[in-house]
Design a protein around this motif. Sequence first.
Motif, PDB file in Angstrom:
ATOM      1  N   ALA A  59      51.274  60.479  45.168  1.00  0.00           N
ATOM      2  CA  ALA A  59      51.663  59.542  44.433  1.00  0.00           C
ATOM      3  C   ALA A  59      50.965  59.088  43.531  1.00  0.00           C
ATOM      4  O   ALA A  59      49.378  59.566  43.532  1.00  0.00           O
ATOM      5  N   THR A  60      51.298  58.513  42.549  1.00  0.00           N
ATOM      6  CA  THR A  60      50.574  58.254  41.043  1.00  0.00           C
ATOM      7  C   THR A  60      50.634  57.229  40.869  1.00  0.00           C
ATOM      8  O   THR A  60      51.608  56.478  41.076  1.00  0.00           O
ATOM      9  N   VAL A  61      49.655  56.517  40.040  1.00  0.00           N
ATOM     10  CA  VAL A  61      49.940  55.064  39.669  1.00  0.00           C
ATOM     11  C   VAL A  61      49.554  55.597  38.076  1.00  0.00           C
ATOM     12  O   VAL A  61      48.240  55.656  37.768  1.00  0.00           O
ATOM     13  N   ASN A  62      49.933  54.767  37.262  1.00  0.00           N
ATOM     14  CA  ASN A  62      49.802  54.640  35.576  1.00  0.00           C
ATOM     15  C   ASN A  62      50.005  53.061  34.844  1.00  0.00           C
ATOM     16  O   ASN A  62      51.255  52.405  35.577  1.00  0.00           O
ATOM     17  N   VAL A  63      48.902  52.432  35.000  1.00  0.00           N
ATOM     18  CA  VAL A  63      48.659  51.236  34.549  1.00  0.00           C
ATOM     19  C   VAL A  63      49.309  51.183  33.308  1.00  0.00           C
ATOM     20  O   VAL A  63      48.964  51.460  32.160  1.00  0.00           O
ATOM     21  N   ILE A  64      50.491  49.950  33.183  1.00  0.00           N
ATOM     22  CA  ILE A  64      50.570  49.348  31.806  1.00  0.00           C
ATOM     23  C   ILE A  64      50.012  48.158  31.342  1.00  0.00           C
ATOM     24  O   ILE A  64      49.480  48.322  30.575  1.00  0.00           O
ATOM     25  N   GLU A  65      50.075  47.537  31.808  1.00  0.00           N
ATOM     26  CA  GLU A  65      48.919  45.973  31.739  1.00  0.00           C
ATOM     27  C   GLU A  65      48.296  45.341  32.991  1.00  0.00           C
ATOM     28  O   GLU A  65      48.421  45.763  34.152  1.00  0.00           O
ATOM     29  N   GLY A  66      47.264  44.952  32.322  1.00  0.00           N
ATOM     30  CA  GLY A  66      46.249  44.207  33.260  1.00  0.00           C
ATOM     31  C   GLY A  66      45.371  44.263  33.978  1.00  0.00           C
ATOM     32  O   GLY A  66      44.427  45.585  33.080  1.00  0.00           O
ATOM     33  N   LYS A  67      44.418  44.014  34.591  1.00  0.00           N
ATOM     34  CA  LYS A  67      43.760  44.376  35.867  1.00  0.00           C
ATOM     35  C   LYS A  67      43.421  44.199  36.947  1.00  0.00           C
ATOM     36  O   LYS A  67      44.180  43.134  37.639  1.00  0.00           O
ATOM     37  N   GLY A  68      42.731  45.247  37.583  1.00  0.00           N
ATOM     38  CA  GLY A  68      42.642  45.003  38.799  1.00  0.00           C
ATOM     39  C   GLY A  68      42.166  45.947  39.969  1.00  0.00           C
ATOM     40  O   GLY A  68      41.027  46.869  39.153  1.00  0.00           O
ATOM     41  N   ILE A  69      41.738  45.847  41.062  1.00  0.00           N
ATOM     42  CA  ILE A  69      40.710  47.318  41.665  1.00  0.00           C
ATOM     43  C   ILE A  69      41.536  47.784  42.966  1.00  0.00           C
ATOM     44  O   ILE A  69      42.375  46.715  43.661  1.00  0.00           O
ATOM     45  N   LEU A  70      41.611  49.231  42.700  1.00  0.00           N
ATOM     46  CA  LEU A  70      42.290  49.851  43.987  1.00  0.00           C
ATOM     47  C   LEU A  70      41.000  50.498  44.440  1.00  0.00           C
ATOM     48  O   LEU A  70      40.294  50.942  43.543  1.00  0.00           O
ATOM     49  N   THR A  71      40.983  50.712  45.830  1.00  0.00           N
ATOM     50  CA  THR A  71      39.828  51.138  47.210  1.00  0.00           C
ATOM     51  C   THR A  71      40.669  51.827  47.315  1.00  0.00           C
ATOM     52  O   THR A  71      41.659  52.166  47.856  1.00  0.00           O
ATOM     53  N   LEU A  72      40.346  53.513  46.489  1.00  0.00           N
ATOM     54  CA  LEU A  72      41.051  55.041  47.144  1.00  0.00           C
ATOM     55  C   LEU A  72      40.323  55.103  48.501  1.00  0.00           C
ATOM     56  O   LEU A  72      38.899  56.398  47.677  1.00  0.00           O
ATOM     57  N   GLU A  73      39.708  55.807  49.266  1.00  0.00           N
ATOM     58  CA  GLU A  73      39.071  56.684  50.044  1.00  0.00           C
ATOM     59  C   GLU A  73      37.953  55.937  50.170  1.00  0.00           C
ATOM     60  O   GLU A  73      36.497  56.690  49.913  1.00  0.00           O
ATOM     61  N   GLY A  74      37.991  54.781  50.114  1.00  0.00           N
ATOM     62  CA  GLY A  74      36.147  53.857  49.594  1.00  0.00           C
ATOM     63  C   GLY A  74      35.689  53.769  48.810  1.00  0.00           C
ATOM     64  O   GLY A  74      34.894  53.285  48.632  1.00  0.00           O
ATOM     65  N   GLU A  75      36.253  54.049  47.561  1.00  0.00           N
ATOM     66  CA  GLU A  75      35.890  53.945  45.878  1.00  0.00           C
ATOM     67  C   GLU A  75      36.534  53.690  45.532  1.00  0.00           C
ATOM     68  O   GLU A  75      38.053  53.431  45.644  1.00  0.00           O
ATOM     69  N   ASP A  76      35.985  52.530  45.075  1.00  0.00           N
ATOM     70  CA  ASP A  76      36.706  51.399  44.352  1.00  0.00           C
ATOM     71  C   ASP A  76      36.669  51.910  42.377  1.00  0.00           C
ATOM     72  O   ASP A  76      35.820  52.485  42.056  1.00  0.00           O
ATOM     73  N   THR A  97      44.362  41.751  42.508  1.00  0.00           N
ATOM     74  CA  THR A  97      44.375  42.082  40.936  1.00  0.00           C
ATOM     75  C   THR A  97      43.776  40.983  40.615  1.00  0.00           C
ATOM     76  O   THR A  97      43.493  40.088  41.754  1.00  0.00           O
ATOM     77  N   GLU A  98      42.860  41.026  39.334  1.00  0.00           N
ATOM     78  CA  GLU A  98      42.083  40.285  38.959  1.00  0.00           C
ATOM     79  C   GLU A  98      42.732  39.127  38.131  1.00  0.00           C
ATOM     80  O   GLU A  98      42.219  38.388  37.764  1.00  0.00           O
ATOM     81  N   GLU A  99      44.091  39.706  37.559  1.00  0.00           N
ATOM     82  CA  GLU A  99      45.089  39.308  36.679  1.00  0.00           C
ATOM     83  C   GLU A  99      45.904  40.139  36.882  1.00  0.00           C
ATOM     84  O   GLU A  99      46.408  40.689  37.390  1.00  0.00           O
ATOM     85  N   ASN A 100      47.040  39.238  36.883  1.00  0.00           N
ATOM     86  CA  ASN A 100      48.752  40.384  36.698  1.00  0.00           C
ATOM     87  C   ASN A 100      48.755  41.598  36.204  1.00  0.00           C
ATOM     88  O   ASN A 100      47.431  41.685  34.832  1.00  0.00           O
ATOM     89  N   LEU A 101      49.489  42.304  36.913  1.00  0.00           N
ATOM     90  CA  LEU A 101      48.476  43.457  36.639  1.00  0.00           C
ATOM     91  C   LEU A 101      50.238  44.301  36.758  1.00  0.00           C
ATOM     92  O   LEU A 101      51.101  43.782  37.742  1.00  0.00           O
ATOM     93  N   ALA A 102      50.789  45.423  36.175  1.00  0.00           N
ATOM     94  CA  ALA A 102      52.436  45.926  36.033  1.00  0.00           C
ATOM     95  C   ALA A 102      51.252  47.169  36.000  1.00  0.00           C
ATOM     96  O   ALA A 102      51.400  48.011  35.329  1.00  0.00           O
ATOM     97  N   PHE A 103      52.204  48.053  36.785  1.00  0.00           N
ATOM     98  CA  PHE A 103      52.280  49.789  37.015  1.00  0.00           C
ATOM     99  C   PHE A 103      53.058  50.330  36.822  1.00  0.00           C
ATOM    100  O   PHE A 103      54.022  49.638  38.254  1.00  0.00           O
ATOM    101  N   LEU A 104      53.360  51.715  36.478  1.00  0.00           N
ATOM    102  CA  LEU A 104      54.015  52.274  37.467  1.00  0.00           C
ATOM    103  C   LEU A 104      53.977  53.172  38.666  1.00  0.00           C
ATOM    104  O   LEU A 104      52.583  53.756  38.375  1.00  0.00           O
ATOM    105  N   LEU A 105      54.034  53.609  39.762  1.00  0.00           N
ATOM    106  CA  LEU A 105      54.164  53.625  41.146  1.00  0.00           C
ATOM    107  C   LEU A 105      55.407  55.539  40.808  1.00  0.00           C
ATOM    108  O   LEU A 105      56.770  55.125  41.053  1.00  0.00           O
ATOM    109  N   THR A 106      54.899  56.755  40.814  1.00  0.00           N
ATOM    110  CA  THR A 106      55.211  57.637  41.380  1.00  0.00           C
ATOM    111  C   THR A 106      55.410  58.401  42.924  1.00  0.00           C
ATOM    112  O   THR A 106      53.751  59.135  42.969  1.00  0.00           O
ATOM    113  N   LEU A 107      56.328  57.623  43.299  1.00  0.00           N
ATOM    114  CA  LEU A 107      56.208  59.081  45.261  1.00  0.00           C
ATOM    115  C   LEU A 107      56.600  60.788  44.698  1.00  0.00           C
ATOM    116  O   LEU A 107      57.664  60.116  43.883  1.00  0.00           O
TER     117      LEU A 107
END
Length: 111
Positions: A59-76, A97-107
């Motif tokens: 998967a890939t994540v492309n953040v468009i707007e907003g803010k959040g924390i992704l914890t991936l394999e133990g790393e923030d 999410t810390e605020e509204n968050l929009a991202f494009l997820l590609t599998l």
Amino acid sequence: MTSTTLSTSSFVTQIKDQIEYPGGGVLSKVILKDNNCQHTLFCLAGGTEISEHTATRNATVNVIEGKGILTLEGEDITLEPGVFVFMPAHAPHALKTEENLAFLLTLSEAK
């Protein structure tokens, strides 16, 4: 949100026009899907948490707007506009999410 599924045709859309935030939780919209990839727009309300899970595909994540924390394999990882993240298949990850968050997820298929 509705789904758009195309397999062989060219396709153009303005992603920002597709963003629609829910009052709480997550709205997702499949933008494009073919035999190899699925591109899904995720719109998450501020304060939304998705508990740790894995996916069977890369998967890939492309953040468009907003803010959040992704914890991936133990790393923030701070998610903010412009951030791109690659997640290999079966990698444990969670999201807050810390605020509204929009991202494009590609599998895509894991090879």
